[in-house]
Design an enzyme around this catalytic site. Structure first.
Site, PDB file in Angstrom:
ATOM      1  N   LYS A   7       0.817  -1.226   0.000  1.00  0.00           N
ATOM      2  CA  LYS A   7       0.000   0.000   0.000  1.00  0.00           C
ATOM      3  C   LYS A   7       0.848   1.273   0.000  1.00  0.00           C
ATOM      4  O   LYS A   7       0.496   2.277   0.610  1.00  0.00           O
ATOM      5  CB  LYS A   7      -0.978   0.027   1.183  1.00  0.00           C
ATOM      6  CG  LYS A   7      -1.808  -1.225   1.362  1.00  0.00           C
ATOM      7  CD  LYS A   7      -2.507  -1.645   0.071  1.00  0.00           C
ATOM      8  CE  LYS A   7      -3.551  -0.651  -0.381  1.00  0.00           C
ATOM      9  NZ  LYS A   7      -4.218  -1.047  -1.658  1.00  0.00           N
ATOM     10  N   TYR A  22     -11.255   6.700  -0.378  1.00  0.00           N
ATOM     11  CA  TYR A  22     -11.660   6.319   0.969  1.00  0.00           C
ATOM     12  C   TYR A  22     -12.106   7.554   1.733  1.00  0.00           C
ATOM     13  O   TYR A  22     -11.687   8.671   1.434  1.00  0.00           O
ATOM     14  CB  TYR A  22     -10.485   5.686   1.740  1.00  0.00           C
ATOM     15  CG  TYR A  22      -9.851   4.499   1.077  1.00  0.00           C
ATOM     16  CD1 TYR A  22     -10.619   3.472   0.544  1.00  0.00           C
ATOM     17  CD2 TYR A  22      -8.460   4.394   1.001  1.00  0.00           C
ATOM     18  CE1 TYR A  22     -10.030   2.374  -0.050  1.00  0.00           C
ATOM     19  CE2 TYR A  22      -7.855   3.297   0.414  1.00  0.00           C
ATOM     20  CZ  TYR A  22      -8.648   2.289  -0.115  1.00  0.00           C
ATOM     21  OH  TYR A  22      -8.061   1.212  -0.705  1.00  0.00           O
ATOM     22  N   SER A  32      -4.707   2.802   4.724  1.00  0.00           N
ATOM     23  CA  SER A  32      -4.937   2.240   3.396  1.00  0.00           C
ATOM     24  C   SER A  32      -5.071   0.723   3.463  1.00  0.00           C
ATOM     25  O   SER A  32      -5.905   0.132   2.770  1.00  0.00           O
ATOM     26  CB  SER A  32      -3.789   2.631   2.463  1.00  0.00           C
ATOM     27  OG  SER A  32      -3.996   2.125   1.170  1.00  0.00           O
ATOM     28  N   TRP A  52      -1.091   8.848 -12.209  1.00  0.00           N
ATOM     29  CA  TRP A  52      -0.380   8.815 -13.482  1.00  0.00           C
ATOM     30  C   TRP A  52      -0.475   7.431 -14.114  1.00  0.00           C
ATOM     31  O   TRP A  52      -0.444   6.415 -13.439  1.00  0.00           O
ATOM     32  CB  TRP A  52       1.086   9.195 -13.275  1.00  0.00           C
ATOM     33  CG  TRP A  52       1.259  10.623 -12.850  1.00  0.00           C
ATOM     34  CD1 TRP A  52       1.059  11.147 -11.617  1.00  0.00           C
ATOM     35  CD2 TRP A  52       1.638  11.703 -13.687  1.00  0.00           C
ATOM     36  NE1 TRP A  52       1.297  12.500 -11.603  1.00  0.00           N
ATOM     37  CE2 TRP A  52       1.673  12.872 -12.866  1.00  0.00           C
ATOM     38  CE3 TRP A  52       1.968  11.835 -15.042  1.00  0.00           C
ATOM     39  CZ2 TRP A  52       2.006  14.128 -13.365  1.00  0.00           C
ATOM     40  CZ3 TRP A  52       2.322  13.078 -15.532  1.00  0.00           C
ATOM     41  CH2 TRP A  52       2.331  14.211 -14.704  1.00  0.00           C
TER      42      TRP A  52
END
Length: 882
Positions: free
Chosen positions: A614, A837, A712, A817
């Site tokens: 993450k 989130y 995350s 990107w």
């Protein structure tokens, strides 16, 4: 008051001259006492011209004395010290220091070496009230004696408080005083002597392995020996020897019979002088009895915490049965001698049995006399243990087809059945140890298919030399044991033609390498060959004399077991060795020679993206794959783009399995393979495993704010319907206490522990050099990926560099990107990436800010030490902390 009146009357009768005389006597006495202690403190060795002559007859010297006050000895307290030896050496390359370390390593004892400080800092001796070392060893005891007052007091207090002993060596040189007193000790040293006829004091309390029933006749090596002399009861001699001649020791006296007296070359300090037990050696470890007593000294001073049991298991393999040129094979008399010697050895090793490895193709290929020996050997088939070699003695790694390999084994098995050779021993040895390590998968599979093999052995794991590093491992259900050499090879068949002379073989047996192998290893499997049992029968000579020597000089209990039971015993003792450590076969020429020529080390990756999870590792994986010279691994059917080799169960599938994830390299030198497994980062085993197989690889890690990473991961688990993540809020997860359920604690750990960045990077730095690791700013990778990729290309040193400004485009819908394709289209990561989130609640962020504060401070120090730029998020966090 009567006493005071008497004193006044006495003073009136004493003249002033008498008072002055008494004061003079008192001052002289004070000066004498002060000079004694000051003078004694400044010297390691005090000249002793009139030292008392040693009374070194039989019984040994060192008569009891109570002239000095006795101090109680603190009993060893194993629970208060770590089983670690602190070794003070003269230099990292000093011979004696290396010999001490070699014995500790052979015994698998943990140690730490330090350059002996003269006036430097002493290593930290305690940690949270616990002693860090169970034993102190000084290569040069004078470095201990001459320590500055502060460090000496520090070390002595530690030894007394924790019951820690000291081993020291005194090695005389041309500048040594012939006779001197050891500073601060009631012990005299007489140096630069030539000695002979060494014996063992049977009353020495430290004897454990050593049996004190023999005298080592002859001259001791060197003429720089030191002997010890004392009348204090704290000193007990361990080894004693005679001087070679009275003329060579004028400083000990001119008595014509003095040369026949016994002098202590190793002395034990029982701790009655200052509460510290010591063992002092009057020379180095070149003399084999010093090695034996050193092992006992380590055991005694650590309360047997650092010692091996007395049991020693020995298995003698005889390879190449029926193989060999004419003139080198066994004849009838040789076979009879083999059988007779086996029975003779059983007097000292219950049920000792030679283990015979055969290649049936070569049966009856010698002279008539040698063929008769083959027949007699088979008539004794039930008297020995048997194991298969290859039918034609071919090296298994040359067979790339498992079925062909199995056919060769089947021929050998057919031969065995026809001649009544048992086929259920479960043990096999490959010729030249080919295919065992490095692993040839086809060999392991064929062994199991044809023979149901459970055990093999090799001298190649992890390397042939040094032999003390050889270990065992388990792979594909087969236990691999370390195999030892014994100084005999296929060409050593005549006693008088032994390389270096027959005395070299005797030296190996009698206190040398072979003796030490048994002394320092609970289990020894020795490799010999058929040719060692014909002609001069050096195999029989070697093991008869070895067993006799062990019985004479040690209390070891020699035993044997069949191979499968022996392997089970080995891994009971060394359970930590079950997991193998795969190494790069191309880093060791011997390994490369017994590795399939169809395999190449160029197939291994040169770059690892280690995570953590993450933080943007998948995006980096995608960006690297856009480079024409960089190739990623093939995807896994189970773990998608990640192989997850070094951190989990896949590792046990071996390097052949791992290599299948990478293309066969082309002829171009620009091929650069990489793999990404984000859970390598916080794995405790991955760094060591990766460095063993990929020692020259580059390592990339991406770091974001650990609080964001934790959040995350929590959201990632919710998206994958983790019931624990769905049941509890993020704040409940990260603040859960020790009484929480195991599943909740597991989720908490996966959220929080990977964020201990400094801890995990330190682990990788213990395996890789700092210049092989690049720490990337995850926040910068997300906002300015082209800039980060320029840094990565420079770090990798790729020949062709590409401009990522032209190959990446920001996708506003995705919010990150992506790869820019022809026509202005973009190729982005899947739906699982870039999820939106809810913002982290303020209480959780405050909790995590405090939780990670110390970790982030340590990270900043570590990155500074590595010479790497601090990530933007870390600089901001540290500024806010202030």
């Amino acid at each position: 008051m009567p006493a005071l009146a008497c004193l006044r009357r006495l003073c009136r009768h004493v003249s002033p001259q008498a008072v002055l005389f008494l004061l003079f006597i008192f001052c002289l006495f004070s000066v004498f006492i002060s000079a004694y202690y000051l003078y004694g403190w400044k010297r390691g060795l005090e000249p002793s011209a009139d030292a008392p002559e040693p009374d070194c007859g039989d019984p040994p010297p060192v008569a009891p004395s109570r002239l000095l006050p006795l101090k109680p000895v603190q009993a060893a307290t194993p629970s208060r010290t770590d089983p670690l030896v602190l070794v003070f050496v003269e230099s990292l390359y000093s011979q004696l220091g290396q010999e001490v370390v070699a014995i500790l390593e052979s015994s698998r004892f943990k140690y730490r070496t330090e350059i002996a400080p003269g006036k430097g800092d002493m290593p930290t001796l305690t940690d949270k009230g616990r002693g860090r070392f169970a034993l102190i060893i000084y290569e040069n005891i004078l470095k201990y004696v001459n320590l500055d007052a502060w460090n000496r007091e520090l070390l002595d207090k530690y030894c007394v408080a924790y019951g820690v002993g000291i081993i020291g060596f005194f090695k005389a040189n041309e500048n040594s005083l012939l006779s001197a007193q050891l500073k601060g000790f009631p012990l005299f040293l007489h140096s630069n002597l030539g000695l002979k006829d060494c014996s063992i004091n049977p009353k020495s309390p430290l004897l454990y392995v050593t049996r004190p029933s023999e005298v080592e006749k002859g001259v001791l090596p060197g003429e720089d020996w030191t002997v010890f002399q004392s009348n204090h009861s704290t000193y007990e001699p361990v080894l004693l020897a005679k001087t070679r001649s009275s003329e060579s020791i004028p400083h000990l006296g001119a008595d014509a019979g003095l040369h026949a007296a016994l002098h202590a070359t190793v002395v034990q300090d029982l701790g009655l002088h200052d509460g510290i037990q010591r063992v002092l050696f009057g020379n180095n470890l070149n003399f084999w009895l010093h090695k034996l007593v050193f092992v006992d000294a380590v055991a005694f001073l650590t309360g047997k915490r650092l010692s091996l049991p007395l049991d020693r298991y020995i298995l003698v393999d005889i390879d190449d049965i029926f193989v060999g040129k004419e003139g080198t094979r066994m004849k009838v008399e040789d076979v009879k001698a083999l059988f007779d010697t086996q029975n003779e050895l059983r007097a000292h090793i219950p049920n000792f049995t030679f283990n015979l490895g055969y290649s049936g193709k070569f049966f009856h290929t010698g002279t008539n006399a040698e063929d008769a020996g083959d027949d007699l050997l088979l008539s004794y088939v039930k008297e020995f243990w048997w194991f298969p070699h290859m039918w034609s003695h071919m090296q298994p790694h040359l067979f790339h087809n498992q079925s062909v390999l199995a056919e060769q084994m089947a021929l050998n098995k057919k031969f065995a059945v026809e001649h009544g050779i048992p086929t259920d021993m479960g043990y096999a040895v490959a010729p030249h140890h080919s295919g065992v390590y490095p692993v040839h998968v086809q060999l392991y599979e064929a062994w199991k298919q044809v023979w149901s093999i459970r055990v093999t052995s090799t001298e190649e794991y992890p390397h042939l030399k040094p032999a003390r590093y050889r270990r065992g491992f388990i792979h594909n259900g087969i236990m691999v044991l370390p195999r030892q050499t014994c100084g005999l090879f296929t060409h050593t068949i005549f006693y008088n033609e032994y390389p270096g002379g027959s005395s070299e073989l005797d030296k190996i047996i009698n206190g040398g390498e072979l003796f030490l192998t048994v002394l320092l290893n609970p289990i020894s499997i020795f490799m010999t060959h058929l040719s060692n049992y014909g002609n001069d029968r050096l195999g029989l000579y070697t093991f008869k004399h070895l067993v006799r020597f062990l019985h004479s000089w040690t209390n070891l209990r020699l035993q044997t077991l069949p191979p499968v039971q022996l392997a089970q015993k080995y891994f009971q003792i060394f359970s930590e060795e079950k997991d193998p450590l795969w190494q790069d076969p191309c880093e060791d020429k011997r390994h490369k020679d017994i590795w399939s020529k169809e395999k190449t080390c160029d197939r291994f990756p040169k770059l690892l993206i280690i995570g953590p999870q993450k933080t943007g590792t998948t995006a980096l994986y995608l960006f690297l794959g856009m480079h024409p010279d960089l190739s990623s691994n093939y995807p896994s059917s189970e773990t998608f783009e990640e192989i997850q080799f070094f951190n989990g169960h896949n590792y046990h599938k071996g390097i052949d399995w791992y290599m299948e994830f990478f293309p066969i390299p082309s002829n171009t030198t620009s091929d650069f393979y990489f793999e990404k497994s984000a859970n390598y980062f916080d794995s405790e085993v991955a760094p060591r495993r990766a460095a063993a197989l990929l020692p020259k690889a580059k390592v990339l890690t991406i770091l974001i704010n650990p609080a964001d990473r934790a959040y995350s991961w929590y959201q990632h688990q919710r998206a994958h319907d983790d019931p624990v993540a769905l049941k509890y809020t993020f704040h409940e997860v990260i603040t859960a206490g020790s009484d929480a359920s195991s599943k909740l604690r597991a989720l908490q750990n996966r959220c929080l522990v990977p964020g201990w960045y400094a801890t995990h990077i330190e682990r990788w730095l213990s395996a890789y050099h700092a210049n092989q690791i690049l720490v990337l700013d995850g926040k910068l990778l997300r906002t300015e990926p082209a800039k980060v990729m320029d840094m990565v290309q420079k770090f990798l040193g790729v020949t062709n560099t590409i401009d990522y400004h032209k190959t990446l485009a920001f996708d506003p819908k995705k919010g990150f990107w992506c790869q820019l394709l022809e026509g202005g289209k973009t190729k982005c990561l899947g739906k699982s990436k870039g999820r939106k989130y809810p913002e982290m609640d303020l209480d959780s962020r405050a909790f995590l800010k405090d939780y990670y504060r110390d970790h982030n401070i340590e990270l900043s120090k570590l990155l500074y030490k590595m010479g790497q730029t601090l990530p933007t998020w870390l600089r901001e966090d540290l500024q806010n902390t202030r």
